[in-house]
Motif scaffolding. Structure first.
Motif, short mmCIF file in Angstrom:
data_model
loop_
_atom_site.label_atom_id
_atom_site.label_comp_id
_atom_site.label_asym_id
_atom_site.label_seq_id
_atom_site.Cartn_x
_atom_site.Cartn_y
_atom_site.Cartn_z
N LEU A 13 35.54 26.00 38.27
CA LEU A 13 35.73 27.42 38.54
C LEU A 13 36.04 27.64 40.02
O LEU A 13 35.32 27.15 40.90
CB LEU A 13 34.49 28.21 38.14
N ASP A 14 37.09 28.38 40.31
CA ASP A 14 37.55 28.62 41.68
C ASP A 14 36.78 29.80 42.28
O ASP A 14 36.81 30.91 41.74
CB ASP A 14 39.06 28.93 41.64
N TRP A 15 36.09 29.55 43.41
CA TRP A 15 35.33 30.62 44.07
C TRP A 15 36.23 31.77 44.47
O TRP A 15 35.82 32.93 44.45
CB TRP A 15 34.58 30.08 45.28
N ASN A 16 37.47 31.49 44.83
CA ASN A 16 38.38 32.56 45.24
C ASN A 16 38.62 33.57 44.11
O ASN A 16 38.82 34.76 44.37
CB ASN A 16 39.72 31.98 45.70
N LEU A 17 38.58 33.09 42.86
CA LEU A 17 38.73 34.01 41.73
C LEU A 17 37.52 34.94 41.66
O LEU A 17 37.67 36.15 41.40
CB LEU A 17 38.87 33.23 40.43
N LEU A 18 36.33 34.39 41.87
CA LEU A 18 35.12 35.21 41.83
C LEU A 18 35.13 36.23 42.97
O LEU A 18 34.76 37.39 42.77
CB LEU A 18 33.88 34.32 41.94
N ARG A 19 35.54 35.80 44.16
CA ARG A 19 35.58 36.73 45.29
C ARG A 19 36.60 37.84 45.03
O ARG A 19 36.34 39.01 45.33
CB ARG A 19 35.93 35.97 46.57
N THR A 20 37.74 37.50 44.48
CA THR A 20 38.75 38.51 44.17
C THR A 20 38.21 39.51 43.16
O THR A 20 38.38 40.73 43.31
CB THR A 20 40.02 37.85 43.62
N PHE A 21 37.52 39.01 42.14
CA PHE A 21 36.92 39.90 41.14
C PHE A 21 35.89 40.83 41.79
O PHE A 21 35.84 42.02 41.49
CB PHE A 21 36.26 39.06 40.04
#
Length: 332
Positions: A13-21
């Motif tokens: 899981l990409d942390w950048n996706l979580l931050r964007t969300f």
């Protein structure tokens, strides 16, 4: 989702996706999130879709004029806030171990917080703990709320319409706002004024002076009294609102205790009503889930002790404040 799939998800899981969300939820939309992240709108939309695909859940329902975080999205958002806060605290935790009882305190403030109590607490805390370092950042109250939620600040001092989730708060002081004009304004120096004289005058104010904003009591007062003047200037910063009033752009609201010196110096003139427009509360905010160093914990405890011991109506009283500060630090 099978156990093997969950393990694979945790590994890839990409942390950048979580931050964007997280930013999409905070900004309540993809467009505003893209602006804050300095990305294109399609890139942000694609990041949200990739995260939803990896999790196998719809996190946000979107459509024309519709934006709703799903139940799964609320769960993920709470976890992302926790992860983000913990990551942002790595430096603080390491520094605390190295510096033992010293530490760094980051305080986030709304603009132009005038408080003898806060000044004296800073003064005496520094004198007692000279190894502690401070950083004071001025920002909009809404940004203070977000930063404390994300654990990127030790303590917030700001306006608050409703308590933000995940934080604790205490009433720090109560400001009384009043209307003022500058020396170049035609109403300056007049003592025979009534509210009726303010109707139709050009107006300057804060960007949060709107329904739903942290200064909505000012908005409600103007609406009730029919002072629906044309707004010619606005700022999130109290000093800039004051600048526009002094420059004569229009009449505008300021905290009475902040404006007192300018009134004495002939830079501002108080306007009706004499009893003021609206009380606006300043709150202390902190995140109980944040991993704090010893300096942060000690300073927050000092602030909490102050608001518990000093009555609200005496927190602008220098004599009462100095007496309490003396008792707190007399053994130090």
């Amino acid at each position: 989702m099978a156990t093997r799939d969950l393990e694979r998800l945790g590994q890839h899981l990409d942390w950048n996706l979580l931050r964007t969300f997280m930013v999409i939820v905070q900004e309540q939309g993809v467009t505003r999130a893209a602006t804050r992240l300095c990305l294109t709108q399609p890139a942000v939309s694609q990041a949200l879709k990739r995260l939803e695909d990896q999790l196998g859940r719809t996190l946000i329902e979107r459509g024309q004029g519709r934006f709703r975080v799903t139940e799964a999205g609320e769960v993920i958002y709470a976890e992302v806030l926790e992860i983000y806060g913990n990551i942002s605290r790595f430096g603080v935790l390491v520094r605390d171990i190295r510096e033992e009882i010293s530490g760094h305190i980051r305080i986030l403030l709304a603009s132009r917080i005038h408080s003898h109590l806060f000044d004296r607490m800073l003064e005496r805390f520094h004198a007692t703990h000279p190894q502690v370092t401070f950083r004071l950042d001025v920002m909009a109250s809404a940004d203070v709320h977000t930063a404390i939620q994300q654990k990127t600040g030790s303590l917030g001092i700001c306006l608050m319409r409703e308590p933000p989730p995940l934080v604790e708060h205490a009433l720090f002081m109560r400001q009384l706002f009043r209307f003022y004009c500058g020396p170049r304004h035609p109403l300056f120096g007049r003592r025979d004024l009534s509210l009726n004289d303010l109707r139709g005058e050009k107006f300057v104010s804060f960007t949060s002076d709107q329904i739903g904003g942290v200064l909505s009591p000012l908005t409600v007062f103007r609406a009730q009294e029919g002072i629906e003047s044309r707004v010619v200037g606005a700022s999130v910063n109290l000093e800039e609102v004051r600048r526009m009033i002094v420059a004569g752009l229009g009449i505008g609201p300021l905290p009475q205790h902040v404006a007192e010196r300018d009134v004495r110096d002939g830079l501002l003139w108080p306007l009706p009503p004499e009893e003021g427009v609206a009380p606006v509360d300043i709150h202390l905010l902190w995140n109980p889930a944040a991993k704090m160093n010893r300096a942060e914990r000690a300073f927050i405890e000092l602030c909490r002790a102050a608001v518990e011991a000093i009555p609200l109506d005496r927190r602008f009283d220098a004599e009462a404040v100095d007496a309490w500060i003396g008792r707190q630090f007399e053994a130090a």
